[in-house]
Design a protein around this motif. Structure first.
Motif, PDB file in Angstrom:
ATOM      1  N   PRO A 196       1.056  -0.998  -0.033  1.00  0.00           N
ATOM      2  CA  PRO A 196      -0.012  -0.223   0.398  1.00  0.00           C
ATOM      3  C   PRO A 196       0.788   0.847  -0.202  1.00  0.00           C
ATOM      4  N   SER A 238      -3.418   8.675   2.304  1.00  0.00           N
ATOM      5  CA  SER A 238      -4.006   8.357   3.183  1.00  0.00           C
ATOM      6  C   SER A 238      -4.893   9.176   4.385  1.00  0.00           C
ATOM      7  N   ASP A 239      -6.050   8.750   4.178  1.00  0.00           N
ATOM      8  CA  ASP A 239      -7.036   9.960   4.806  1.00  0.00           C
ATOM      9  C   ASP A 239      -7.044   8.896   6.083  1.00  0.00           C
ATOM     10  N   PHE A 240      -6.411   7.540   6.594  1.00  0.00           N
ATOM     11  CA  PHE A 240      -7.131   6.960   7.626  1.00  0.00           C
ATOM     12  C   PHE A 240      -6.388   7.036   8.623  1.00  0.00           C
ATOM     13  N   THR A 241      -7.336   7.003  10.062  1.00  0.00           N
ATOM     14  CA  THR A 241      -6.620   7.111  11.292  1.00  0.00           C
ATOM     15  C   THR A 241      -5.691   6.210  11.743  1.00  0.00           C
ATOM     16  N   GLU A 258      -5.230   4.679  14.076  1.00  0.00           N
ATOM     17  CA  GLU A 258      -5.566   3.097  14.586  1.00  0.00           C
ATOM     18  C   GLU A 258      -6.207   2.543  12.991  1.00  0.00           C
ATOM     19  N   GLU A 259      -6.418   2.394  12.231  1.00  0.00           N
ATOM     20  CA  GLU A 259      -7.092   1.718  11.007  1.00  0.00           C
ATOM     21  C   GLU A 259      -5.793   1.499  10.315  1.00  0.00           C
ATOM     22  N   GLU A 265      -4.756  -1.326  12.029  1.00  0.00           N
ATOM     23  CA  GLU A 265      -5.633  -2.036  11.898  1.00  0.00           C
ATOM     24  C   GLU A 265      -4.817  -3.136  10.469  1.00  0.00           C
ATOM     25  N   MET A 266      -4.264  -2.251   9.792  1.00  0.00           N
ATOM     26  CA  MET A 266      -4.295  -2.152   8.097  1.00  0.00           C
ATOM     27  C   MET A 266      -3.052  -3.456   8.116  1.00  0.00           C
ATOM     28  N   ILE A 267      -2.037  -3.737   9.058  1.00  0.00           N
ATOM     29  CA  ILE A 267      -0.404  -3.394   9.021  1.00  0.00           C
ATOM     30  C   ILE A 267      -0.712  -5.089   9.653  1.00  0.00           C
ATOM     31  N   ILE A 291      -3.686  -6.832   9.436  1.00  0.00           N
ATOM     32  CA  ILE A 291      -4.035  -7.811   8.505  1.00  0.00           C
ATOM     33  C   ILE A 291      -3.095  -7.533   7.258  1.00  0.00           C
ATOM     34  N   GLU A 292      -2.702  -7.144   6.690  1.00  0.00           N
ATOM     35  CA  GLU A 292      -1.466  -7.015   5.796  1.00  0.00           C
ATOM     36  C   GLU A 292      -0.497  -8.405   6.041  1.00  0.00           C
ATOM     37  N   GLU A 322     -16.057   7.131  12.856  1.00  0.00           N
ATOM     38  CA  GLU A 322     -14.853   6.671  12.660  1.00  0.00           C
ATOM     39  C   GLU A 322     -14.685   5.566  13.213  1.00  0.00           C
ATOM     40  N   LYS A 373     -13.762   2.423  10.314  1.00  0.00           N
ATOM     41  CA  LYS A 373     -12.746   2.156  10.932  1.00  0.00           C
ATOM     42  C   LYS A 373     -12.928  -0.045  10.735  1.00  0.00           C
ATOM     43  N   ALA A 394     -13.546  -0.939   6.890  1.00  0.00           N
ATOM     44  CA  ALA A 394     -12.095  -0.924   6.053  1.00  0.00           C
ATOM     45  C   ALA A 394     -11.365  -2.349   6.350  1.00  0.00           C
ATOM     46  N   SER A 450     -10.837  -6.172   4.274  1.00  0.00           N
ATOM     47  CA  SER A 450      -9.357  -6.738   4.736  1.00  0.00           C
ATOM     48  C   SER A 450      -9.974  -8.363   5.164  1.00  0.00           C
ATOM     49  N   CYS A 458      -9.294 -11.887   3.125  1.00  0.00           N
ATOM     50  CA  CYS A 458      -8.227 -13.388   4.659  1.00  0.00           C
ATOM     51  C   CYS A 458      -8.882 -14.132   4.030  1.00  0.00           C
ATOM     52  N   ARG A 464      -4.681  -4.173  -1.641  1.00  0.00           N
ATOM     53  CA  ARG A 464      -3.405  -3.700  -1.286  1.00  0.00           C
ATOM     54  C   ARG A 464      -4.091  -2.144  -1.695  1.00  0.00           C
ATOM     55  N   MET A 493      -6.318  -0.726   0.366  1.00  0.00           N
ATOM     56  CA  MET A 493      -6.001   0.382   1.641  1.00  0.00           C
ATOM     57  C   MET A 493      -4.925   1.089   1.667  1.00  0.00           C
ATOM     58  N   THR A 494      -4.759   1.819   0.661  1.00  0.00           N
ATOM     59  CA  THR A 494      -4.024   2.905   0.214  1.00  0.00           C
ATOM     60  C   THR A 494      -5.091   4.151   0.975  1.00  0.00           C
ATOM     61  N   ASN A 495      -6.219   4.279   0.801  1.00  0.00           N
ATOM     62  CA  ASN A 495      -6.684   5.886   1.556  1.00  0.00           C
ATOM     63  C   ASN A 495      -8.393   5.028   1.026  1.00  0.00           C
ATOM     64  N   SER A 496      -9.789   6.326   1.325  1.00  0.00           N
ATOM     65  CA  SER A 496     -10.772   5.693   1.158  1.00  0.00           C
ATOM     66  C   SER A 496     -11.415   5.850  -0.174  1.00  0.00           C
TER      67      SER A 496
END
Lengths: 184, 314
Positions: free
Chosen positions: A149, A160-163, A165-166, A169-171, A173-174, B57, B61, B64, B68, B72, B140, B143-146
């Motif tokens: 990503p 990126s516009d994720f927080t 925390e998000e 979480e993604m890391i 999952i990755e 948020e 989340k 988000a 994934s 999975c 992937r 996962m870069t942005n919304s």
């Protein structure tokens, strides 16, 4: 087909010349020509003078056909086989040389920055030049394929516009994916 | 109120005073209520503004990780419903709004340098580009942005990917929860099904006992023709089978059909011993977040050669 000249006017009012046969690579232009609505100059309000020569270059190269090197490689050989059951190797070789040459040309042609890629995609879409659209879109996809990503963000200047925390979480999952794909 | 007070009034002065007091109290209460309610409203709204941000948020989340999570392959066909459902519409709307910007840009107006190329593309091109991507790349990208997440959740992209990765069949079906959820569920089932053959190869009875649903109605029909009903009998049959050497099956033509909590898989299983190859049907049920085998049917495949003698009824 005669080599009637067609004139295209870019969004910034510059006029370019193109052979009718070449122009037919574009579905949009082909329809205008066949529709008999041709009135001297075809205005293209969505294509700028920076990008129009690039589009014309592609059309000239591809004249009547509509595909990229891959399609020609497949379609061409198959056709030969169908029409001539005992097609000669010479013809096959010449076909291969032609495809290789076209691939090389495409490689050189596609050597440009992202802004051009972007504009070219839009132009190919607008003018319905399938081969060019496939070519450019495939290039864009290749900038995503197999990247993390972060690399994708860097390639396309995506913010990126994720927080946080998000993100975290993604890391996680990755990492899971990496485990799963290791077996693929 | 005062009418009531007047009525009461007739009886005695004491009751008049009581009535008056009650009336006054009631009025006060009413006033209180009136004055408080709007205040309350505003107050609450303010609270929502400061706190609500976090709440939304939090829920986004969840969304988000939905991509994934469902990717999975944990196979929650039903779980991934809500987040994936609204995406197709959302994407279209968003992208359309962006379309005019694209036109201006094409005219050479340099603006929006902070937005990336991928975010500004018209939806049809984006969809086209996504069709060139495989499953890990789509995940992937999401996962870069919304906005990329919305794009990467495109139903058509997942449908194309499903047909590429699994089968060209099931072209006319419309999965309830969208193609992404269907893709994820299918992948989960395919993985469990592959696990079944790993277990056979490794002759692991504990793993086999965890794979099967512990129920009296499960059935197992081995390639030998023997058939067993009920969890215990089925496990015993596997125990017997595992006493022999481990068998390595190559499975081909795996076709999976998945519903919310049930799936069946058909395949051809090849093996280099004198028996087989086999036509196999496996049936799975979804319980407590996991797919369990409830049915296995293996039968020796009819192999051509005497194709002219082929007769459906033997």
């Amino acid at each position: 087909m005669s080599s009637t000249k067609i004139f295209l006017k870019s969004s910034d009012d510059k006029t370019f010349e193109i052979d009718e046969t070449a122009a037919r690579a574009s579905e949009t232009l082909k329809n205008i020509i066949d529709g008999g609505c041709l009135d001297g100059v075809i205005p293209l309000p969505n294509v700028s003078s920076n990008i129009l020569p690039k589009v014309i270059e592609y059309c000239k190269k591809h004249g009547g056909d509509n595909g990229s090197s891959k399609k020609i490689a497949n379609g061409g050989v198959d056709k030969d086989k169908e029409i001539l059951p005992d097609y000669d190797e010479e013809e096959d070789k010449r076909e291969k040389v032609r495809v290789d040459e076209l691939k090389k040309w495409e490689e050189e042609y596609m050597d440009f920055d992202q802004q051009v890629l972007y504009d070219l995609m839009l132009a190919a879409n607008y003018l319905h030049i399938k081969g060019l659209l496939d070519l450019t879109v495939e290039k864009a996809a290749s900038m995503i394929r197999g990247r993390t990503p972060d690399q994708i963000r860097e390639n396309f200047n995506i913010n990126s516009d994720f927080t946080p925390e998000e993100e975290e979480e993604m890391i996680l999952i990755e990492d899971e994916w990496d485990d799963e794909w290791a077996f693929d | 109120m005062e009418n009531i007070a007047l009525l009461l009034n007739g009886s005695s002065y004491v009751s008049l005073y009581i009535a008056a007091a009650i009336t006054a109290f009631c009025c006060l209460c009413a006033l209180w209520a009136v004055r408080l309610s709007p205040l309350n409203g505003i107050w609450r709204r303010k609270l929502k503004e400061s706190n609500g941000g976090c709440f939304t948020e939090g829920s986004s989340k969840k969304k988000a990780c939905c991509c994934s999570c469902s990717c999975c392959g944990s196979g929650e066909a039903s779980n991934s419903t809500s987040p994936s459902a609204p995406y197709p519409n959302g994407t279209a709307g968003d992208m359309l709004e962006r379309a005019p910007v694209v036109a201006e840009r094409a005219e050479g107006v340099e603006r929006q340098s902070e937005a990336s190329m991928m975010e500004q593309l018209v939806p049809e091109i984006t969809t086209h580009a996504l069709s060139y991507l495989d499953y890990p790349s789509l995940c992937r990208l999401s996962m870069t942005n919304s906005s990329m997440r919305r794009a990467a959740n495109d139903d058509n992209a997942w449908k194309a990917l499903y047909h590429k990765d699994f089968t060209m069949e099931q072209d006319s079906i419309t999965p309830h929860n969208g193609w992404k959820a269907y893709y994820a569920a299918t992948r989960a089932v395919v993985n469990v099904n592959a696990e079944f053959y790993n277990i056979i190869r490794e002759r692991s009875l504990p793993a086999m006992s965890r794979l099967w649903l512990n129920a009296d109605y499960v059935k197992c029909i081995h390639g030998s023709g023997e058939s067993f009903t009920g969890y215990d009998a089925v496990m015993e049959s596997w125990q017997l089978a595992f006493n022999w050497a481990g068998v390595v099956f190559q499975i081909r033509d795996v076709r999976t059909r998945v519903f919310t909590d049930m799936a069946w898989v058909t395949m051809k299983a090849y093996v280099d011993i004198e028996t087989g190859p086999f036509n196999v049907t496996n049936v799975y049920e979804f319980h407590n977040g996991q797919w369990y085998m409830v049915h296995h049917h293996s039968s020796v495949m009819f192999i051509g050669g005497e194709a002219e003698n082929q007769n459906l009824f033997g």
